[in-house]
Design a protein around this motif. Structure first.
Motif, short mmCIF file in Angstrom:
data_model
loop_
_atom_site.label_atom_id
_atom_site.label_comp_id
_atom_site.label_asym_id
_atom_site.label_seq_id
_atom_site.Cartn_x
_atom_site.Cartn_y
_atom_site.Cartn_z
N MET A 64 1.16 -1.18 0.27
CA MET A 64 -0.16 -0.31 -0.16
C MET A 64 0.98 1.25 -0.05
O MET A 64 0.53 2.12 -0.50
CB MET A 64 -0.89 -0.19 1.18
N CYS A 65 1.75 1.81 0.68
CA CYS A 65 3.01 2.57 1.02
C CYS A 65 3.28 2.57 -0.67
O CYS A 65 3.38 4.18 -0.86
CB CYS A 65 3.85 2.29 2.20
N PHE A 99 -16.32 1.13 3.62
CA PHE A 99 -15.58 1.64 4.76
C PHE A 99 -16.90 2.11 5.71
O PHE A 99 -16.64 1.78 7.16
CB PHE A 99 -14.86 2.86 4.18
N PHE A 100 -17.84 2.15 4.46
CA PHE A 100 -18.96 2.85 6.04
C PHE A 100 -19.55 1.39 6.99
O PHE A 100 -19.98 1.43 7.93
CB PHE A 100 -20.09 3.69 5.03
N LEU A 200 -8.58 -5.26 9.76
CA LEU A 200 -9.58 -5.09 8.26
C LEU A 200 -9.32 -3.50 9.17
O LEU A 200 -10.10 -3.39 10.49
CB LEU A 200 -10.80 -5.75 8.10
N GLY A 201 -9.26 -2.50 8.61
CA GLY A 201 -9.57 -1.33 8.87
C GLY A 201 -8.03 -0.99 8.60
O GLY A 201 -8.18 0.77 8.05
N ILE A 202 -6.65 -1.03 8.45
CA ILE A 202 -5.98 -0.61 7.74
C ILE A 202 -5.45 -0.08 6.55
O ILE A 202 -4.84 1.11 6.06
CB ILE A 202 -4.63 -1.79 7.87
N GLU A 203 -6.63 -0.83 5.35
CA GLU A 203 -7.04 0.12 4.17
C GLU A 203 -7.07 1.83 4.24
O GLU A 203 -7.28 2.15 3.32
CB GLU A 203 -8.30 -0.81 3.55
N TYR A 343 -10.92 -10.64 0.28
CA TYR A 343 -10.37 -10.03 -0.99
C TYR A 343 -9.87 -8.66 -1.13
O TYR A 343 -9.17 -8.36 -2.21
CB TYR A 343 -11.47 -10.23 -2.35
N PHE A 344 -10.63 -8.08 -0.65
CA PHE A 344 -10.06 -6.40 -0.86
C PHE A 344 -8.33 -6.57 -0.51
O PHE A 344 -7.03 -6.02 -0.93
CB PHE A 344 -10.70 -4.84 0.26
N ILE A 345 -8.00 -6.56 0.90
CA ILE A 345 -6.07 -7.24 1.41
C ILE A 345 -5.83 -7.94 0.14
O ILE A 345 -4.21 -7.67 -0.31
CB ILE A 345 -6.63 -7.42 2.56
#
Length: 373
Positions: A64-65, A99-100, A200-203, A343-345
């Motif tokens: 991600m970075c 996110f919501f 989940l949330g690191i995104e 799947y997002f990660i």
């Protein structure tokens, strides 16, 4: 969006604050019950699954970075640039909704604990509205306001919640962990997949990372927060596994609270009430950060004012709390969110990472410029 180096100073974020944002995004209400799910998936060898998941998340965090370093733009623009305007817009919409819902899942989990442990006969709608107002006030203050709440959430965790686990040391039975490896690789993988829900949330990093002027330092703080969260989860898992037998653990809904309930301190009759109350600060910070990420995404994707999107999300928050008033529906929402997050990660981010690297190399060859370090 302007690059971080050109952003107004009032909208930038000091690199060390990334630690608090990251830690709060990964350690939430799931810390009270994740041991039971891990045990059901991989038995008491689940600590292996937990270590593997932590290592894999470190790699994903680096990806991600790297994406945001090689593409000095906001996430929504990167999606449209890499996948085309139409598909990119669809992905952006999905990320905002994701996110919501992530914020609501965290909030819903905490409210379930409050209702069961503190106020079983109370109508939770007024409480929901009050918390929504608090979240709205925090997010309207901007990212720095959210970071301040995250700071206090982490401080409360380190000062009050973590030390309580050490009180259980005299009652632990290390032999519960033996044999060290008796599960199949498939069961270890199930535990691995189960543990991902906690991260989940690191995104949200992909939304606030461009606002940090010194991104190299920010990445170090982010990796440090992830390492701290992994050690924290490992400590909780080992203490729980050595305190309860596997049969006992399967019958307990919130193992962490039950363990704390058994402990005794002078002047405190019910420690679990104290922990639930202190945990509210961290949960509020987690929800505020995720809602801020959704509002930020809406602003980047649709040029929507954050005040408008924030109001819409808060109304949606209250509406969902009214509609999803059954345990079965809540469980289905959590399972759906967990699967999408997995799947997002492990699909979306690696695919985006590979595609950004290919585009960067092609651009370098066409322009003859040196690749960025």
């Amino acid at each position: 969006m302007e690059p971080a180096s050109k952003s107004k100073e009032s909208y930038t974020l000091s690199p060390y604050l990334v630690f608090f944002l990251m830690y709060v995004s990964m350690v939430g209400v799931g810390v009270l019950d994740f041991q039971r799910d891990l045990s059901e998936a991989a038995g008491y060898n689940a600590w292996i699954s937990m270590l593997l998941s932590g290592i894999s998340i470190h790699v994903v965090l680096w990806m991600m970075c790297k994406i945001l370093h090689d593409q000095p733009a906001d996430l929504m623009s990167i999606n449209c640039s890499c996948f085309g305007k139409m598909l990119g817009s669809v992905i952006n919409f999905g990320i905002i909704v994701y996110f919501f819902l992530g914020a609501f899942v965290t909030f819903r989990g905490y409210m379930a604990i409050v209702k069961v442990w503190l106020f079983p006969d109370m109508n939770m709608l007024p409480v929901t509205i009050l918390i929504a107002v608090l979240i709205c006030y925090t997010v309207s203050g901007g990212l720095r306001s959210v970071a301040g709440l995250c700071f206090w959430g982490v401080v409360c965790s380190f000062l009050f919640v973590i030390p309580l686990n050490f009180l259980a040391i005299p009652y632990l039975h290390p032999q519960n962990l033996l044999p060290l490896y008796e599960r199949t690789p498939a069961e270890i993988y199930n535990g691995f997949k189960c543990m991902i829900f906690q991260y989940l949330g690191i995104e949200t990093l992909m939304l606030y990372y461009p606002l940090v002027p010194s991104q190299a330092k920010a990445q170090k703080w982010a990796q440090g927060a992830l390492l701290t969260a992994t050690i924290f989860y490992l400590m909780i898992v080992l203490v729980t596994f050595m305190f309860y037998t596997q049969g006992q653990l399967s019958e307990i809904a919130w193992p962490t609270l039950h363990l704390i309930m058994i402990l005794e301190l002078p002047l405190f009759q019910r420690l679990e009430y104290f922990v639930i109350s202190v945990l509210f600060i961290k949960i509020a910070a987690n929800v505020a950060l995720t809602i801020w990420a959704a509002c930020r995404g809406a602003k980047q994707a649709w040029n929507m004012k954050m005040s408008v999107s924030l109001l819409a999300f808060m109304i949606g928050f209250i509406a969902l709390q009214i509609v999803i008033n059954e345990g079965g529906r809540s469980k289905q929402l959590i399972e759906w969110y967990s699967n999408v997050g997995y799947y997002f990660i492990y699909v979306y981010i690696p695919v985006l990472f590979v595609w950004v690297q290919i585009r960067s190399k092609l651009r370098t060859r066409l322009t003859g410029a040196e690749p960025s370090q």
